[in-house]
Enzyme design. Structure first.
Site, mmCIF file in Angstrom:
data_model
loop_
_atom_site.group_PDB
_atom_site.id
_atom_site.type_symbol
_atom_site.label_atom_id
_atom_site.label_comp_id
_atom_site.label_asym_id
_atom_site.label_seq_id
_atom_site.Cartn_x
_atom_site.Cartn_y
_atom_site.Cartn_z
ATOM 1 C CG ASN A 105 -1.811 1.150 1.353
ATOM 2 O OD1 ASN A 105 -1.756 2.080 0.537
ATOM 3 N ND2 ASN A 105 -2.676 1.143 2.346
ATOM 4 N NE ARG B 137 -6.005 1.823 -0.208
ATOM 5 C CZ ARG B 137 -5.967 2.985 0.412
ATOM 6 N NH1 ARG B 137 -4.850 3.395 0.988
ATOM 7 N NH2 ARG B 137 -7.031 3.745 0.476
ATOM 8 C CG HIS C 266 -12.928 3.470 3.211
ATOM 9 N ND1 HIS C 266 -13.624 4.534 3.765
ATOM 10 C CD2 HIS C 266 -11.636 3.676 3.531
ATOM 11 C CE1 HIS C 266 -12.783 5.329 4.382
ATOM 12 N NE2 HIS C 266 -11.561 4.846 4.251
ATOM 13 N N GLY D 268 -10.153 8.323 8.016
ATOM 14 C CA GLY D 268 -11.071 8.528 6.886
ATOM 15 C C GLY D 268 -12.255 7.629 7.158
ATOM 16 N NE ARG E 237 -9.747 12.609 4.092
ATOM 17 C CZ ARG E 237 -9.753 11.298 3.874
ATOM 18 N NH1 ARG E 237 -10.860 10.681 3.519
ATOM 19 N NH2 ARG E 237 -8.651 10.603 4.004
ATOM 20 C CD GLU F 85 -8.878 -1.074 4.248
ATOM 21 O OE1 GLU F 85 -8.448 -0.642 5.327
ATOM 22 O OE2 GLU F 85 -9.220 -0.349 3.306
HETATM 23 P P1 ADP Z 1 -7.039 5.215 8.746
HETATM 24 O O1 ADP Z 1 -6.776 3.839 8.171
HETATM 25 O O2 ADP Z 1 -8.078 5.985 8.029
HETATM 26 O O3 ADP Z 1 -5.814 6.008 9.063
HETATM 27 P P2 ADP Z 1 -7.835 3.725 11.141
HETATM 28 O O4 ADP Z 1 -8.906 2.816 10.701
HETATM 29 O O5 ADP Z 1 -6.491 3.163 11.435
HETATM 30 O O6 ADP Z 1 -7.713 4.970 10.166
HETATM 31 O O7 ADP Z 1 -8.373 4.501 12.439
HETATM 32 C C1 ADP Z 1 -7.565 5.390 13.130
HETATM 33 C C2 ADP Z 1 -8.405 6.093 14.180
HETATM 34 O O8 ADP Z 1 -9.016 5.135 15.036
HETATM 35 C C3 ADP Z 1 -7.581 6.965 15.100
HETATM 36 O O9 ADP Z 1 -7.424 8.256 14.569
HETATM 37 C C4 ADP Z 1 -8.440 6.984 16.349
HETATM 38 O O10 ADP Z 1 -9.337 8.072 16.253
HETATM 39 C C5 ADP Z 1 -9.240 5.714 16.302
HETATM 40 N N1 ADP Z 1 -8.845 4.752 17.342
HETATM 41 C C6 ADP Z 1 -7.844 3.859 17.303
HETATM 42 N N2 ADP Z 1 -7.785 3.162 18.459
HETATM 43 C C7 ADP Z 1 -8.756 3.640 19.253
HETATM 44 C C8 ADP Z 1 -9.229 3.342 20.572
HETATM 45 N N3 ADP Z 1 -8.657 2.401 21.333
HETATM 46 N N4 ADP Z 1 -10.266 4.039 21.054
HETATM 47 C C9 ADP Z 1 -10.860 4.985 20.283
HETATM 48 N N5 ADP Z 1 -10.479 5.317 19.051
HETATM 49 C C10 ADP Z 1 -9.440 4.653 18.532
#
Ligand code: ADP
Length: 397
Positions: free
Chosen positions: A7, A90, A179, A211, A240, A384
């Site tokens: 990715n 990806r 997604h 996202g 966003r 993913e």
């Molecule tokens: P992306 O792939 O879009 O970067 P993710 O699916 O990895 O995002 O999600 C990241 C977000 O998940 C973090 O910014 C946070 O807000 C949230 N997150 C991760 N772990 C926790 C947790 N234990 N409790 C609450 N929110 C969490």
């Protein structure tokens, strides 16, 4: 057979080597700051996380370091490149050209390049990764898995914007959605959980990460999703804005003197829960502040949940019902407060939250609605990389 899943972002390259038979991850990691200085994080499953500074002027050096790490005598997981049978990439935007995954060849690369205008930050970076892998592993088959492909089944009335039709005809300005790999993976798993044929299910997937998007999956097909031409539409996300009145752009231009690039920067990087809360995009930080009584953090989380609930409502209308609602990705899998906030709006569907199960539930597949709840609501962790591995294998067989 082992599949290397790649990715590639503009300055990063995430990788994961998966044994396709057992579906076990052998090793994974990320190259960061490519083109700046370079750092490799590598972790063999069961081993220690290793971090090292590496000189990575381009993705070509990055992939060379990844392969070196995977073949390292002490901490590697394969002896030679022959043990990597395929690479799954990806790819973000496949436009209308790609409605499924494809084996990558020169024609496919040209097709993806033709979609560059639709994803100027992502597609060229994705292709840089493809080229770097082709050079490093000549002869190894590669597959491209698109974020947009799953949503190509959306009906016209869901993807046509209320804009002059000529913009669609001339430039393919329409809703595409993103997604898709995750929405497809989670909705398939939902059917397995429910014990029903995938082709006879009404599922709503809430992919809530930094996202975030919601998707309506009717009888195994995406019929609507909240992201649009770009991943900026839809929910209020980490940074966003999601849906806003388009007239705000002109208003901000006049009031703040911002040009279009500056406004886009605000909408992409300074808005969403980050903008509302005054600088917090991680839901762990937001929750902490909210529990301490911070007004803006509270509003940010309330806006987030309300938007998710509104999209769920609109997709119940789009599908004339729903059987299964899934929460997934970083926030969906881990944040019990967000899940309970959203579910408070769903009483009209006969949904009732099982508070005991939901509280503290993190990253685990579990039903969070009560047994007598009319619609099943579950946390279904997404994967993913595994989805890309499966697609790669199925295309090459
Ligand atoms: P992306 O792939 O879009 O970067 P993710 O699916 O990895 O995002 O999600 C990241 C977000 O998940 C973090 O910014 C946070 O807000 C949230 N997150 C991760 N772990 C926790 C947790 N234990 N409790 C609450 N929110 C969490």
């Amino acid at each position: 057979m082992n599949v290397l899943v790649i990715n590639c972002g503009s300055s990063s390259l995430k990788f994961q080597l998966i044994n396709a038979e057992t579906e076990a991850t052998l090793a994974k990691g990320i190259c960061e700051r490519i083109g700046i200085d370079g750092a490799l994080t590598y972790k063999k499953t069961g081993g220690e996380k290793e971090q090292s500074k590496k000189d990575m002027p381009t993705h070509k050096e990055a992939i060379a370091f990844v392969l070196e790490a995977l073949m390292n005598e002490a901490t590697g997981v394969v002896k030679s490149l022959d043990e990597i049978s395929a690479v799954g990439h990806r790819l973000v935007h496949g436009g209308e050209e790609f409605s499924s995954s494809v084996v990558i060849n020169e024609e496919v690369i040209k097709g993806v390049e033709a979609c560059n205008d639709l994803a100027p930050l992502h597609n060229p970076a994705n292709l840089t990764g493809v080229r770097a892998c082709q050079e490093a592993m000549p002869g190894t088959p590669m597959v491209g898995v698109f974020d947009t492909a799953f949503h190509q089944t959306m009906p016209e009335h869901a993807y046509i914007y209320g804009l002059p039709f000529e913009y669609y005809e001339k430039y393919k300005v329409r809703r595409y959605g993103f997604h898709g790999t995750s929405h497809s993976f989670v909705s398939k798993r939902a059917a397995e959980i429910a014990g029903k044929p995938y082709e006879q299910m009404k599922t709503i997937v809430c992919h809530l990460g930094n996202g975030a998007s919601v998707c309506a999956v009717l009888n195994g097909k995406s019929v609507d999703t909240s992201m649009g031409l770009t991943p900026l539409e839809g929910l209020a996300m980490g940074t966003r804005s999601g849906d806003v009145d388009p007239a705000i752009l002109e208003f901000l231009n006049k009031k703040e003197g911002l040009d279009i690039a500056q406004i886009m920067n605000v909408l992409n990087k300074k808005s969403g829960v980050y903008g509302i809360s005054g600088g917090l995009s991680d839901f762990r930080d937001l929750t902490e502040k909210r529990l301490a009584g911070d007004h803006q953090a509270t509003i940010a989380m309330e806006v987030f949940a309300y938007r998710v609930a509104k999209y769920i409502g609109s997709y119940v209308a789009a599908m004339n019902g729903v059987d299964f609602i899934a929460f997934t990705a970083g926030i969906g899998e881990n944040d019990d407060l967000v899940r309970s906030d959203v579910m408070e709006y769903l009483g009209y569907l006969g949904v009732e939250l099982d508070k005991e199960v939901n509280t503290g539930l993190r990253g685990e597949e579990k039903r969070i609605s009560t047994e007598d709840s009319k619609v099943e609501v579950w946390v279904v962790p997404t994967d993913e990389e595994l989805a890309i591995c499966r697609e790669t294998v199925s295309l090459l067989q």
